[in-house]
Design a protein around this motif. Structure first.
Motif, PDB file in Angstrom:
ATOM      1  N   GLU A 184      15.819 -59.904  64.334  1.00 54.39           N
ATOM      2  CA  GLU A 184      15.901 -58.604  64.993  1.00 54.39           C
ATOM      3  C   GLU A 184      16.855 -57.651  64.285  1.00 54.39           C
ATOM      4  OE1 GLU A 184      13.936 -57.546  67.462  1.00 54.39           O
ATOM      5  OE2 GLU A 184      12.937 -59.480  67.170  1.00 54.39           O
ATOM      6  N   ARG A 185      17.859 -58.199  63.632  1.00 56.65           N
ATOM      7  CA  ARG A 185      18.820 -57.347  62.926  1.00 56.65           C
ATOM      8  C   ARG A 185      18.134 -56.547  61.823  1.00 56.65           C
ATOM      9  NH1 ARG A 185      22.931 -59.561  58.959  1.00 56.65           N
ATOM     10  NH2 ARG A 185      23.902 -57.674  58.198  1.00 56.65           N
ATOM     11  N   GLY A 186      17.086 -57.103  61.276  1.00 58.80           N
ATOM     12  CA  GLY A 186      16.287 -56.392  60.293  1.00 58.80           C
ATOM     13  C   GLY A 186      16.834 -56.488  58.875  1.00 58.80           C
ATOM     14  N   TRP A 187      16.233 -55.695  58.027  1.00 62.05           N
ATOM     15  CA  TRP A 187      16.569 -55.684  56.612  1.00 62.05           C
ATOM     16  C   TRP A 187      17.840 -54.895  56.365  1.00 62.05           C
ATOM     17  CZ3 TRP A 187      13.890 -58.329  52.909  1.00 62.05           C
ATOM     18  CH2 TRP A 187      12.695 -58.904  53.318  1.00 62.05           C
ATOM     19  N   THR A 188      18.706 -55.464  55.550  1.00 63.70           N
ATOM     20  CA  THR A 188      19.908 -54.759  55.113  1.00 63.70           C
ATOM     21  C   THR A 188      19.807 -54.582  53.598  1.00 63.70           C
ATOM     22  OG1 THR A 188      21.167 -56.774  54.681  1.00 63.70           O
ATOM     23  CG2 THR A 188      21.296 -55.856  56.926  1.00 63.70           C
ATOM     24  N   GLU A 189      20.619 -53.711  53.076  1.00 66.09           N
ATOM     25  CA  GLU A 189      20.614 -53.498  51.625  1.00 66.09           C
ATOM     26  C   GLU A 189      21.003 -54.785  50.895  1.00 66.09           C
ATOM     27  OE1 GLU A 189      22.713 -50.680  48.231  1.00 66.09           O
ATOM     28  OE2 GLU A 189      23.065 -50.246  50.345  1.00 66.09           O
ATOM     29  N   ASN A 190      22.009 -55.501  51.420  1.00 62.12           N
ATOM     30  CA  ASN A 190      22.449 -56.744  50.772  1.00 62.12           C
ATOM     31  C   ASN A 190      21.357 -57.811  50.805  1.00 62.12           C
ATOM     32  OD1 ASN A 190      24.950 -55.769  50.033  1.00 62.12           O
ATOM     33  ND2 ASN A 190      25.931 -56.452  51.918  1.00 62.12           N
ATOM     34  N   LEU A 191      20.626 -57.881  51.902  1.00 59.35           N
ATOM     35  CA  LEU A 191      19.537 -58.841  52.002  1.00 59.35           C
ATOM     36  C   LEU A 191      18.449 -58.517  50.986  1.00 59.35           C
ATOM     37  CD1 LEU A 191      18.073 -61.215  53.377  1.00 59.35           C
ATOM     38  CD2 LEU A 191      17.256 -59.592  55.101  1.00 59.35           C
ATOM     39  N   ALA A 192      18.084 -57.260  50.904  1.00 59.65           N
ATOM     40  CA  ALA A 192      17.055 -56.850  49.940  1.00 59.65           C
ATOM     41  C   ALA A 192      17.507 -57.120  48.509  1.00 59.65           C
ATOM     42  CB  ALA A 192      16.726 -55.372  50.129  1.00 59.65           C
ATOM     43  N   LYS A 193      18.767 -56.814  48.188  1.00 55.73           N
ATOM     44  CA  LYS A 193      19.290 -57.063  46.840  1.00 55.73           C
ATOM     45  C   LYS A 193      19.295 -58.554  46.529  1.00 55.73           C
ATOM     46  CE  LYS A 193      22.382 -53.103  46.265  1.00 55.73           C
ATOM     47  NZ  LYS A 193      23.801 -52.688  46.182  1.00 55.73           N
ATOM     48  N   ALA A 194      19.685 -59.357  47.489  1.00 61.25           N
ATOM     49  CA  ALA A 194      19.729 -60.802  47.273  1.00 61.25           C
ATOM     50  C   ALA A 194      18.334 -61.367  47.037  1.00 61.25           C
ATOM     51  CB  ALA A 194      20.395 -61.499  48.463  1.00 61.25           C
ATOM     52  N   ILE A 195      17.351 -60.885  47.776  1.00 63.79           N
ATOM     53  CA  ILE A 195      15.977 -61.355  47.597  1.00 63.79           C
ATOM     54  C   ILE A 195      15.437 -60.906  46.242  1.00 63.79           C
ATOM     55  CG2 ILE A 195      13.602 -61.114  48.435  1.00 63.79           C
ATOM     56  CD1 ILE A 195      14.815 -61.062  51.294  1.00 63.79           C
ATOM     57  N   LEU A 196      15.659 -59.641  45.904  1.00 70.16           N
ATOM     58  CA  LEU A 196      15.207 -59.148  44.603  1.00 70.16           C
ATOM     59  C   LEU A 196      15.864 -59.920  43.462  1.00 70.16           C
ATOM     60  CD1 LEU A 196      13.542 -57.122  42.998  1.00 70.16           C
ATOM     61  CD2 LEU A 196      15.464 -55.547  43.147  1.00 70.16           C
ATOM     62  N   GLY A 197      17.166 -60.130  43.564  1.00 71.18           N
ATOM     63  CA  GLY A 197      17.874 -60.910  42.547  1.00 71.18           C
ATOM     64  C   GLY A 197      17.366 -62.341  42.466  1.00 71.18           C
ATOM     65  N   GLY A 198      17.077 -62.922  43.618  1.00 74.79           N
ATOM     66  CA  GLY A 198      16.547 -64.280  43.641  1.00 74.79           C
ATOM     67  C   GLY A 198      15.181 -64.389  42.992  1.00 74.79           C
ATOM     68  N   ILE A 199      14.310 -63.414  43.263  1.00 73.91           N
ATOM     69  CA  ILE A 199      12.981 -63.409  42.636  1.00 73.91           C
ATOM     70  C   ILE A 199      13.118 -63.232  41.133  1.00 73.91           C
ATOM     71  CG2 ILE A 199      10.817 -62.123  42.429  1.00 73.91           C
ATOM     72  CD1 ILE A 199      11.033 -61.577  45.461  1.00 73.91           C
ATOM     73  N   GLU A 200      13.971 -62.303  40.730  1.00 71.42           N
ATOM     74  CA  GLU A 200      14.171 -62.059  39.299  1.00 71.42           C
ATOM     75  C   GLU A 200      14.662 -63.321  38.590  1.00 71.42           C
ATOM     76  OE1 GLU A 200      16.851 -59.203  36.374  1.00 71.42           O
ATOM     77  OE2 GLU A 200      16.859 -58.839  38.525  1.00 71.42           O
ATOM     78  N   ASN A 201      15.679 -63.961  39.149  1.00 76.05           N
ATOM     79  CA  ASN A 201      16.220 -65.179  38.533  1.00 76.05           C
ATOM     80  C   ASN A 201      15.195 -66.306  38.517  1.00 76.05           C
ATOM     81  OD1 ASN A 201      18.741 -64.160  37.876  1.00 76.05           O
ATOM     82  ND2 ASN A 201      19.583 -64.632  39.883  1.00 76.05           N
ATOM     83  N   ALA A 202      14.460 -66.458  39.596  1.00 79.30           N
ATOM     84  CA  ALA A 202      13.461 -67.520  39.657  1.00 79.30           C
ATOM     85  C   ALA A 202      12.353 -67.305  38.628  1.00 79.30           C
ATOM     86  CB  ALA A 202      12.874 -67.606  41.068  1.00 79.30           C
ATOM     87  N   LEU A 203      11.921 -66.050  38.458  1.00 83.80           N
ATOM     88  CA  LEU A 203      10.890 -65.754  37.462  1.00 83.80           C
ATOM     89  C   LEU A 203      11.408 -65.993  36.047  1.00 83.80           C
ATOM     90  CD1 LEU A 203       9.269 -62.546  39.002  1.00 83.80           C
ATOM     91  CD2 LEU A 203       8.300 -64.852  38.927  1.00 83.80           C
ATOM     92  N   LYS A 204      12.650 -65.605  35.781  1.00 84.43           N
ATOM     93  CA  LYS A 204      13.244 -65.826  34.462  1.00 84.43           C
ATOM     94  C   LYS A 204      13.334 -67.313  34.146  1.00 84.43           C
ATOM     95  CE  LYS A 204      16.219 -61.741  34.250  1.00 84.43           C
ATOM     96  NZ  LYS A 204      17.616 -61.280  34.354  1.00 84.43           N
ATOM     97  N   GLN A 205      13.611 -68.120  35.161  1.00 95.90           N
ATOM     98  CA  GLN A 205      13.796 -69.555  34.963  1.00 95.90           C
ATOM     99  C   GLN A 205      12.488 -70.330  35.054  1.00 95.90           C
ATOM    100  OE1 GLN A 205      16.790 -70.827  37.747  1.00 95.90           O
ATOM    101  NE2 GLN A 205      18.239 -69.278  37.052  1.00 95.90           N
ATOM    102  N   GLY A 206      11.396 -69.634  35.332  1.00 98.31           N
ATOM    103  CA  GLY A 206      10.104 -70.315  35.441  1.00 98.31           C
ATOM    104  C   GLY A 206      10.023 -71.246  36.639  1.00 98.31           C
ATOM    105  N   ALA A 207      10.564 -70.825  37.760  1.00 97.91           N
ATOM    106  CA  ALA A 207      10.591 -71.650  38.964  1.00 97.91           C
ATOM    107  C   ALA A 207       9.176 -72.002  39.440  1.00 97.91           C
ATOM    108  CB  ALA A 207      11.345 -70.918  40.081  1.00 97.91           C
ATOM    109  N   GLN A 208       9.064 -73.147  40.063  1.00100.81           N
ATOM    110  CA  GLN A 208       7.801 -73.545  40.674  1.00100.81           C
ATOM    111  C   GLN A 208       7.496 -72.582  41.805  1.00100.81           C
ATOM    112  OE1 GLN A 208       6.547 -75.630  38.357  1.00100.81           O
ATOM    113  NE2 GLN A 208       5.786 -76.924  39.987  1.00100.81           N
ATOM    114  N   MET A 209       6.216 -72.241  41.957  1.00103.90           N
ATOM    115  CA  MET A 209       5.851 -71.321  43.028  1.00103.90           C
ATOM    116  C   MET A 209       4.481 -71.666  43.560  1.00103.90           C
ATOM    117  SD  MET A 209       5.247 -67.842  40.748  1.00103.90           S
ATOM    118  CE  MET A 209       6.672 -67.979  39.718  1.00103.90           C
ATOM    119  N   GLY A 210       4.289 -71.330  44.810  1.00103.97           N
ATOM    120  CA  GLY A 210       2.996 -71.531  45.446  1.00103.97           C
ATOM    121  C   GLY A 210       1.976 -70.523  44.940  1.00103.97           C
TER     122      GLY A 210
END
Length: 168
Positions: free
Chosen positions: A57-83
């Motif tokens: 319910e608290r919703g999206w925050t800037e820090n949450l969005a940045k953390a998710i974007l950073g996580g996706i970027e790092n995972a893609l760079k590292q060739g993470a397993q994905m569905g």
């Protein structure tokens, strides 16, 4: 934070994200959202509901969005397993980026030379973009001559000349 949890945060967010406040609610939610995204085998309403339930319910925050974007970027760079869902989405995004590069070659050239200017500023001078203006007989001088004496301040040539004048 135990080493396993720290390793997961490093993988998902990179060092800069977990060092600030690794136990923050946003980072915990981001890790959960990333797990949901990278393990999903189908998108649509089911994935949307899963992510909504995690964010809450608290919703999206800037820090949450940045953390998710950073996580996706790092995972893609590292060739993470994905569905399947994340794999399809990343393939589509890459195809779009390639299409953009093909449709906008000057923009891509601008970025490429900008990267070179930052990493190896001497390249600009080698091309003739010097501190006092284009070097006579150089590529930059030839390019400037194609403008027949009228170089607009917003042109690509002017951009490179400005970089050449300030890189020292």
């Amino acid at each position: 934070m135990d080493s396993l949890t720290q390793t997961i945060y490093e993988c998902l967010f990179g060092a800069e994200y977990y060092e600030v406040n690794p136990a923050s609610d946003d980072n915990t939610k981001a890790a959960d959202v990333l797990r949901a995204l990278f393990s999903a085998n189908e998108g649509g309403e089911h994935l949307k509901k899963s992510v909504h339930d995690i964010v809450g319910e608290r919703g999206w925050t800037e820090n949450l969005a940045k953390a998710i974007l950073g996580g996706i970027e790092n995972a893609l760079k590292q060739g993470a397993q994905m569905g399947k869902t994340m794999a399809d989405a990343s393939e589509k995004a890459i195809a779009e980026a390639v299409g953009f590069a093909r449709d906008h070659p000057y923009f891509c050239a601008l970025i490429a030379v900008g990267v070179l200017a930052i990493l190896m500023p001497w390249v600009l001078e080698a091309l003739g973009f010097a501190e006092l203006g284009p070097v006579e007989g150089s590529f930059a001088a030839w390019w400037q001559s194609t403008y027949r004496g009228y170089v607009t301040k917003d042109s690509l040539f002017a951009f490179f000349q400005r970089l050449g004048m300030v890189w020292h």
